[in-house]
Design an enzyme around this catalytic site. Structure first.
Site, PDB file in Angstrom:
ATOM      1  N   LYS A 152       0.070   4.309  -0.260  1.00 36.46           N
ATOM      2  CA  LYS A 152      -0.539   5.526   0.316  1.00 36.46           C
ATOM      3  C   LYS A 152      -0.291   6.701  -0.638  1.00 36.46           C
ATOM      4  O   LYS A 152      -0.315   6.509  -1.849  1.00 36.46           O
ATOM      5  CB  LYS A 152       0.015   5.807   1.706  1.00 36.46           C
ATOM      6  CG  LYS A 152       0.090   4.558   2.585  1.00 36.46           C
ATOM      7  CD  LYS A 152       0.393   4.902   4.002  1.00 36.46           C
ATOM      8  CE  LYS A 152       0.631   3.621   4.780  1.00 36.46           C
ATOM      9  NZ  LYS A 152       0.346   3.747   6.177  1.00 36.46           N
ATOM     10  N   GLU A 186      -6.715   4.880   7.592  1.00 34.82           N
ATOM     11  CA  GLU A 186      -6.426   6.296   7.283  1.00 34.82           C
ATOM     12  C   GLU A 186      -7.600   6.936   6.567  1.00 34.82           C
ATOM     13  O   GLU A 186      -7.832   8.140   6.695  1.00 34.82           O
ATOM     14  CB  GLU A 186      -5.128   6.396   6.452  1.00 34.82           C
ATOM     15  CG  GLU A 186      -3.899   6.096   7.317  1.00 34.82           C
ATOM     16  CD  GLU A 186      -2.685   5.624   6.554  1.00 34.82           C
ATOM     17  OE1 GLU A 186      -2.670   5.724   5.307  1.00 34.82           O
ATOM     18  OE2 GLU A 186      -1.739   5.132   7.205  1.00 34.82           O
ATOM     19  N   HIS A 201      -9.393   1.341   4.643  1.00 38.65           N
ATOM     20  CA  HIS A 201      -8.120   1.536   5.369  1.00 38.65           C
ATOM     21  C   HIS A 201      -8.356   2.517   6.513  1.00 38.65           C
ATOM     22  O   HIS A 201      -9.123   3.482   6.375  1.00 38.65           O
ATOM     23  CB  HIS A 201      -7.044   2.067   4.401  1.00 38.65           C
ATOM     24  CG  HIS A 201      -5.672   2.012   4.983  1.00 38.65           C
ATOM     25  ND1 HIS A 201      -5.227   2.946   5.889  1.00 38.65           N
ATOM     26  CD2 HIS A 201      -4.671   1.116   4.829  1.00 38.65           C
ATOM     27  CE1 HIS A 201      -3.989   2.621   6.249  1.00 38.65           C
ATOM     28  NE2 HIS A 201      -3.635   1.512   5.627  1.00 38.65           N
ATOM     29  N   ASN A 238       0.879  -1.181   0.000  1.00 42.72           N
ATOM     30  CA  ASN A 238       0.000   0.000   0.000  1.00 42.72           C
ATOM     31  C   ASN A 238       0.910   1.223   0.000  1.00 42.72           C
ATOM     32  O   ASN A 238       1.531   1.532   1.013  1.00 42.72           O
ATOM     33  CB  ASN A 238      -0.889  -0.003   1.254  1.00 42.72           C
ATOM     34  CG  ASN A 238      -1.648   1.306   1.416  1.00 42.72           C
ATOM     35  OD1 ASN A 238      -1.826   2.054   0.454  1.00 42.72           O
ATOM     36  ND2 ASN A 238      -2.095   1.587   2.636  1.00 42.72           N
ATOM     37  N   SER A 298       3.406  -2.182  10.170  1.00 39.95           N
ATOM     38  CA  SER A 298       4.861  -2.231  10.319  1.00 39.95           C
ATOM     39  C   SER A 298       5.454  -3.615  10.039  1.00 39.95           C
ATOM     40  O   SER A 298       6.402  -4.038  10.694  1.00 39.95           O
ATOM     41  CB  SER A 298       5.273  -1.726  11.708  1.00 39.95           C
ATOM     42  OG  SER A 298       4.839  -0.386  11.887  1.00 39.95           O
ATOM     43  N   GLU A 309      -5.415  -4.844  10.486  1.00 40.22           N
ATOM     44  CA  GLU A 309      -4.393  -3.814  10.664  1.00 40.22           C
ATOM     45  C   GLU A 309      -4.650  -3.027  11.947  1.00 40.22           C
ATOM     46  O   GLU A 309      -5.444  -2.068  11.950  1.00 40.22           O
ATOM     47  CB  GLU A 309      -4.443  -2.836   9.483  1.00 40.22           C
ATOM     48  CG  GLU A 309      -4.126  -3.461   8.154  1.00 40.22           C
ATOM     49  CD  GLU A 309      -3.465  -2.457   7.220  1.00 40.22           C
ATOM     50  OE1 GLU A 309      -2.368  -2.745   6.765  1.00 40.22           O
ATOM     51  OE2 GLU A 309      -4.035  -1.386   6.990  1.00 40.22           O
ATOM     52  N   GLY A 347       2.422   2.328  10.444  1.00 40.60           N
ATOM     53  CA  GLY A 347       3.362   3.435  10.228  1.00 40.60           C
ATOM     54  C   GLY A 347       4.059   3.895  11.499  1.00 40.60           C
ATOM     55  O   GLY A 347       4.713   4.926  11.520  1.00 40.60           O
TER      56      GLY A 347
END
Ligand code: PEP
Length: 256
Positions: A15, A101, A99, A13, A216, A170, A176
């Site tokens: 991003k 985010e 996701h 991904n 991560s 996740e 991240g």
């Protein structure tokens, strides 16, 4: 992983990273060091403007290109949005949906579900992301929260379609941040996700669905995470931006 019953999928991904020119450079380098054998499926989900460059570069390979989002509607007055059929026409195979985010930008469970349904109707493989915050983990409601997200994300998904999906666990606190869930923590939630799928769709489908871990994941921890029987791959952010790190993770999946 359990290759006997389901696919292992390593997906990147990107991003909001890399331009189309940088995409071309990445893919050219990646192609030269990519493992030749075929144990696991590999996907790279890239920013929308990078899709044509990624598809062009990887045309002769088995790497599938994906998007990072799509709109739930088929077409119309949605300025700035991208429909699932546009992604298919551009050469995408996968799309990341829900996701954390994007959820943090206001995407609701109902919207994620509508996107899952549209993606499946158009023949895309949705990578449905679910995950808990650190606060939810610390209050002990991780499994309930994830179960709710799964039930909501899969609402109305027919039995013949669920087989095509990927679910990515996740934990938000691990994305991240450099903090990885321990293999035990990740495995526990992935097993619980499979149990939820079993309750919804039965044992055969639960056994065949790919469940990834993301947060991560990197060359140093991939093998241990992927050794867990209910972790069938990874959704990888930071480490998917560097061809050699991404390849190391693919190699870890191929060795298990
Ligand atoms: C992600 O963006 O889905 C992700 C897991 O990122 P990272 O690997 O950088 O934590």
């Amino acid at each position: 992983m359990n290759r006997k019953y389901r696919k292992t999928v390593i997906a990147g991904n990107w991003k909001m990273n890399k331009t189309p020119s940088e995409t071309k450079a990445f893919m050219n380098e990646f192609k030269t060091i990519m493992p030749k054998g075929r144990w696991c499926d590999v996907a790279l989900c890239v920013p929308a403007v990078c899709i044509p460059a990624a598809v062009r570069a990887m045309r002769e390979t088995r790497v599938g290109i994906g998007a990072e989002n799509c709109n739930a509607n088929a077409s119309g007055a949605y300025t700035g949005e991208i429909a699932a059929n546009m992604l298919v026409d551009a050469g995408c195979k996968y799309v990341i949906l829900g996701h954390s985010e994007r959820r943090a930008m206001g995407e609701t469970d109902a919207e994620v579900n509508a996107k899952v349904l549209t993606a499946l109707e158009n023949g895309l493989v949705p990578i449905l992301c679910v995950g808990e915050t650190l606060e939810q983990r610390e209050t002990g409601i991780t499994n309930e929260w994830i179960t709710m997200q799964i039930k909501s994300g899969l609402n109305g998904v027919a039995e013949d379609k669920i087989r095509k999906m990927i679910i990515a666990y996740e934990p938000i606190w691990a994305i991240g941040t450099g903090k990885t869930a321990t293999a035990e923590q990740a495995a526990e939630v992935c097993t619980s996700i499979r149990t939820t799928v079993r309750h919804l769709y039965g044992a055969r489908i639960a056994r065949s669905i790919t469940i990834q871990y993301g947060g991560s994941m990197k060359p140093g921890n991939a093998a241990e995470l992927l050794a867990q029987p209910d972790i069938d791959g990874g959704l990888i952010g930071g480490a998917a931006l560097k061809p050699e790190q991404f390849v190391d993770i693919i190699n870890a999946a191929n060795q298990e």
